[in-house]
Write an enzyme that holds these catalytic residues in place. Structure first.
Site, PDB file in Angstrom:
ATOM      1  N   SER A  11     -12.578 -49.100  59.791  1.00 46.51           N
ATOM      2  CA  SER A  11     -13.753 -49.089  60.594  1.00 46.51           C
ATOM      3  C   SER A  11     -14.030 -50.273  61.085  1.00 46.51           C
ATOM      4  O   SER A  11     -13.601 -51.606  60.714  1.00 46.51           O
ATOM      5  CB  SER A  11     -14.860 -48.751  59.762  1.00 46.51           C
ATOM      6  OG  SER A  11     -16.039 -48.735  60.242  1.00 46.51           O
ATOM      7  N   TYR A  20     -19.214 -48.826  51.228  1.00 49.19           N
ATOM      8  CA  TYR A  20     -18.252 -48.481  52.560  1.00 49.19           C
ATOM      9  C   TYR A  20     -17.680 -49.641  53.356  1.00 49.19           C
ATOM     10  O   TYR A  20     -16.616 -49.565  53.604  1.00 49.19           O
ATOM     11  CB  TYR A  20     -19.167 -47.281  53.464  1.00 49.19           C
ATOM     12  CG  TYR A  20     -18.304 -47.068  54.369  1.00 49.19           C
ATOM     13  CD1 TYR A  20     -17.303 -46.038  54.521  1.00 49.19           C
ATOM     14  CD2 TYR A  20     -18.712 -47.599  55.859  1.00 49.19           C
ATOM     15  CE1 TYR A  20     -16.721 -45.684  55.675  1.00 49.19           C
ATOM     16  CE2 TYR A  20     -17.735 -47.018  57.060  1.00 49.19           C
ATOM     17  CZ  TYR A  20     -17.094 -45.944  56.893  1.00 49.19           C
ATOM     18  OH  TYR A  20     -16.260 -45.713  58.057  1.00 49.19           O
TER      19      TYR A  20
END
Length: 267
Positions: A141, A154
């Protein structure tokens, strides 16, 4: 260069039941590859396999379960196939401050987003090196380029995936096997909603020009892997944002993210 399509070589795609993983599977199928689709939702995998006209095998597995993911390598071999390309796309996120976190949910995230990537690479990559051909695409990401207050686990997990893949890529130099990290910005896939951030809420926090469609992200990811790129960030705006994210002083960056992150909004 990607290994060419073959009858016994497959692309193993985790998290293939929806979102970016589903689109990556479609993209490889359009290029003539056979696939092994992995995710928890067997019904969604079967629907996709049917759409791909018999060019895909379905192996349902919960990647948070160590035994289930460990079995995947042998299951692929039992089909008389080998993994030419591995796509570690499966992932999830939690939401909110660490002080209010659920330990079980956080450790589940680490199993899926971190441990499963290491586990599957450790099982499939040695075979690729022995054959002298192969490729790995690990999905991270833009959040991999800096801490993410409100999604601390995350962001850290995706930073791990980026670092791990870059190191592995260098180790594989000269073996005929390559590795790359796909680092998308915001994508409308239902991923955020599963973490507790509906798309409309996320859109208020992130500018519209950062958003990408999952099919575009998949194509850019596969094209980038095929062209030998090591880090693939879809969209010019996200590429610029990732540079700022990586290099801005943390004392300026983190308070800004914390003020605007939906996971830290106070009622």
């Amino acid at each position: 260069m990607l290994p060419p399509p073959s009858e016994d070589g497959v692309v193993v795609v985790t998290g293939a039941s929806s979102g970016i993983g589903e689109e990556i599977a479609r993209e490889f199928a359009c290029r003539g590859y056979r696939l092994v689709l992995v995710a928890r939702r067997a019904d969604r995998l079967r629907d996709l396999a049917e759409e791909l006209h018999g060019r895909a095998h379905v192996l349902p597995a919960d990647l948070s379960n160590r035994d289930e993911r460990a079995a995947l390598h042998g299951q692929v071999a039992a089909l008389g196939l080998f993994a030419d390309i591995l796509v570690n796309n499966a992932g999830l996120s939690t939401l909110g401050p660490v002080a209010e976190s659920n330990p079980e949910a956080e450790l589940n995230l680490v199993e899926v987003d971190v441990a499963a990537v290491v586990d599957l690479c450790s099982r499939f990559v040695p075979d690729m090196v022995k054959r002298g051909r192969g490729a790995v695409l690990n999905v991270a990401s833009v959040g991999a380029f800096g801490p993410v207050p409100g999604q601390a686990s995350y962001g850290a997990a995706k930073a791990f995936v980026l670092s791990y893949t870059e190191a592995m890529r260098e180790e594989l130099r000269g073996t005929g096997v390559t590795a790359a990290t796909l680092c998308p910005g915001p994508v409308k896939t239902g991923f955020g909603e599963a973490a507790g951030i509906p798309d409309e809420e996320a859109e208020k926090s992130l500018p519209k020009f950062l958003w990408e469609d999952p099919d575009a992200v998949a194509k850019i990811g596969v094209d980038g892997l095929a062209s030998g790129k090591g880090v693939i960030v879809p969209g010019a705006a996200n590429r610029i944002a990732s540079v700022f994210y990586h290099h801005l002083p943390r004392r300026l960056l983190l308070p800004f993210i914390a003020r605007n992150h939906p996971g830290l909004k106070r009622s």
